[in-house]
Design a protein around this motif. Sequence first.
Motif, PDB file in Angstrom:
ATOM      1  N   ALA A   1     -18.507 -21.666  16.939  1.00  0.00           N
ATOM      2  CA  ALA A   1     -17.275 -21.435  16.173  1.00  0.00           C
ATOM      3  C   ALA A   1     -17.269 -20.101  15.454  1.00  0.00           C
ATOM      4  CB  ALA A   1     -17.070 -22.557  15.161  1.00  0.00           C
ATOM      5  N   GLY A   2     -18.473 -19.528  15.216  1.00  0.00           N
ATOM      6  CA  GLY A   2     -18.488 -18.304  14.435  1.00  0.00           C
ATOM      7  C   GLY A   2     -19.816 -17.588  14.489  1.00  0.00           C
ATOM      8  N   ILE A   3     -19.834 -16.422  13.854  1.00  0.00           N
ATOM      9  CA  ILE A   3     -21.056 -15.641  13.699  1.00  0.00           C
ATOM     10  C   ILE A   3     -21.260 -15.327  12.224  1.00  0.00           C
ATOM     11  CG2 ILE A   3     -21.068 -14.636  16.010  1.00  0.00           C
ATOM     12  CD1 ILE A   3     -19.842 -12.083  14.759  1.00  0.00           C
ATOM     13  N   VAL A   4     -22.513 -15.074  11.874  1.00  0.00           N
ATOM     14  CA  VAL A   4     -22.909 -14.737  10.507  1.00  0.00           C
ATOM     15  C   VAL A   4     -23.612 -13.390  10.586  1.00  0.00           C
ATOM     16  CG1 VAL A   4     -24.185 -15.498   8.476  1.00  0.00           C
ATOM     17  CG2 VAL A   4     -23.188 -17.195  10.033  1.00  0.00           C
ATOM     18  N   PHE A   5     -23.050 -12.385   9.927  1.00  0.00           N
ATOM     19  CA  PHE A   5     -23.472 -11.009  10.162  1.00  0.00           C
ATOM     20  C   PHE A   5     -23.329 -10.204   8.877  1.00  0.00           C
ATOM     21  CE2 PHE A   5     -21.599  -6.768  10.764  1.00  0.00           C
ATOM     22  CZ  PHE A   5     -22.626  -6.104  11.423  1.00  0.00           C
ATOM     23  N   GLY A   6     -24.136  -9.162   8.750  1.00  0.00           N
ATOM     24  CA  GLY A   6     -23.967  -8.229   7.644  1.00  0.00           C
ATOM     25  C   GLY A   6     -24.702  -6.935   7.943  1.00  0.00           C
ATOM     26  N   ALA A   7     -24.165  -5.827   7.489  1.00  0.00           N
ATOM     27  CA  ALA A   7     -24.805  -4.520   7.683  1.00  0.00           C
ATOM     28  C   ALA A   7     -24.460  -3.628   6.499  1.00  0.00           C
ATOM     29  CB  ALA A   7     -24.348  -3.876   8.985  1.00  0.00           C
ATOM     30  N   LEU A   8     -25.449  -2.881   6.028  1.00  0.00           N
ATOM     31  CA  LEU A   8     -25.286  -1.999   4.880  1.00  0.00           C
ATOM     32  C   LEU A   8     -25.631  -0.567   5.260  1.00  0.00           C
ATOM     33  CD1 LEU A   8     -27.096  -4.112   2.118  1.00  0.00           C
ATOM     34  CD2 LEU A   8     -24.708  -4.270   2.868  1.00  0.00           C
ATOM     35  N   THR A   9     -25.080   0.363   4.499  1.00  0.00           N
ATOM     36  CA  THR A   9     -25.488   1.749   4.611  1.00  0.00           C
ATOM     37  C   THR A   9     -26.718   1.981   3.735  1.00  0.00           C
ATOM     38  OG1 THR A   9     -24.090   2.429   2.759  1.00  0.00           O
ATOM     39  CG2 THR A   9     -23.103   2.478   4.974  1.00  0.00           C
ATOM     40  N   ALA A  10     -27.352   3.119   3.905  1.00  0.00           N
ATOM     41  CA  ALA A  10     -28.561   3.410   3.132  1.00  0.00           C
ATOM     42  C   ALA A  10     -28.286   3.482   1.635  1.00  0.00           C
ATOM     43  CB  ALA A  10     -29.171   4.721   3.615  1.00  0.00           C
ATOM     44  N   ASP A  11     -27.027   3.765   1.264  1.00  0.00           N
ATOM     45  CA  ASP A  11     -26.686   3.808  -0.161  1.00  0.00           C
ATOM     46  C   ASP A  11     -26.079   2.489  -0.650  1.00  0.00           C
ATOM     47  OD1 ASP A  11     -24.352   4.139   1.244  1.00  0.00           O
ATOM     48  OD2 ASP A  11     -23.608   5.814   0.047  1.00  0.00           O
ATOM     49  N   ARG A  12     -26.349   1.406   0.074  1.00  0.00           N
ATOM     50  CA  ARG A  12     -26.045   0.038  -0.336  1.00  0.00           C
ATOM     51  C   ARG A  12     -24.541  -0.215  -0.472  1.00  0.00           C
ATOM     52  NH1 ARG A  12     -29.237  -0.547  -5.603  1.00  0.00           N
ATOM     53  NH2 ARG A  12     -28.329  -2.632  -5.616  1.00  0.00           N
ATOM     54  N   LYS A  13     -23.823   0.238   0.532  1.00  0.00           N
ATOM     55  CA  LYS A  13     -22.416  -0.098   0.673  1.00  0.00           C
ATOM     56  C   LYS A  13     -22.231  -0.817   2.010  1.00  0.00           C
ATOM     57  CE  LYS A  13     -20.899   3.857  -2.093  1.00  0.00           C
ATOM     58  NZ  LYS A  13     -20.114   5.125  -2.110  1.00  0.00           N
ATOM     59  N   ILE A  14     -21.055  -1.440   2.205  1.00  0.00           N
ATOM     60  CA  ILE A  14     -20.759  -2.076   3.491  1.00  0.00           C
ATOM     61  C   ILE A  14     -20.762  -1.012   4.583  1.00  0.00           C
ATOM     62  CG2 ILE A  14     -19.077  -3.391   4.823  1.00  0.00           C
ATOM     63  CD1 ILE A  14     -20.107  -5.026   2.526  1.00  0.00           C
ATOM     64  N   ASP A  15     -21.491  -1.278   5.660  1.00  0.00           N
ATOM     65  CA  ASP A  15     -21.479  -0.367   6.809  1.00  0.00           C
ATOM     66  C   ASP A  15     -20.247  -0.702   7.648  1.00  0.00           C
ATOM     67  OD1 ASP A  15     -21.844   1.052   9.153  1.00  0.00           O
ATOM     68  OD2 ASP A  15     -24.002   0.683   9.246  1.00  0.00           O
ATOM     69  N   GLU A  16     -19.151  -0.015   7.355  1.00  0.00           N
ATOM     70  CA  GLU A  16     -17.895  -0.341   8.028  1.00  0.00           C
ATOM     71  C   GLU A  16     -17.917   0.007   9.509  1.00  0.00           C
ATOM     72  OE1 GLU A  16     -14.113   0.067   5.819  1.00  0.00           O
ATOM     73  OE2 GLU A  16     -15.330   1.205   4.370  1.00  0.00           O
TER      74      GLU A  16
END
Length: 230
Positions: A87-102
């Motif tokens: 039904a879904g995925i669970v994901f996250g990614a950050l930049t080196a300066d701790r912001k969302i990696d858009e």
Amino acid sequence: MLLEVIATCVEDAVVAEANGADRLELITAMTEGGLTPGIGMVQQVVKAVSIPVHVMVRPHSRSFVYGEADLLTMEAEVRAITETGAAGIVFGALTADRKIDEAALERILALSGELNVTFHRAFDELVDLPSGLRTLMQYPQVNRVLTSGGPRPAPQAISEIRELVEMARGSSLRILAGHGLTLETVSQVIADTGVSEVHFGSAVRIDGNGLAPLDPSKLQSLSRLLHGMN
């Protein structure tokens, strides 16, 4: 009130569903915070249960800052997961300066199709949680954030979680509270924050051990408590 339970194998998934879980987060490597399970595991769990299965997409536990090889790996995993009926995925990614990696987020969302997308507890490492939530709210495909309101356990971050819940009100994004919740604390956390979904892992396992099987009696007690709030 919705109860999400971590499953690490088919047995976990079946026990969780039978004892009141509303949704599964399927992972491997519980002690590393959760990594992507094998595709065979995903296929068998989806076949074994009728509740929604959300699959972790995280190639390693080194950090949440991903290079090109990592992103190619995650893209391949998402393509495979979309074919399983999950039904879904669970994901996250950050930049080196701790912001969302858009840029990383957009690449994964481009492949996720109709899957639910949870941004996982990488969120709690952000330098500014409200700013991160505003970023995620610009992406309608992201429909929940798993968070404890920062690096501390959820019961110690009530005001932070409540702020996120209030920010997300009226949007399509839900705040899923997790990390550090127990049967003894969950009711108060819900009352104080206004969350409508909670996430449990080791607290519903035998002896609170993340590597032990799920404890049916704990799950039943928790399910009765939460579903009695509905």
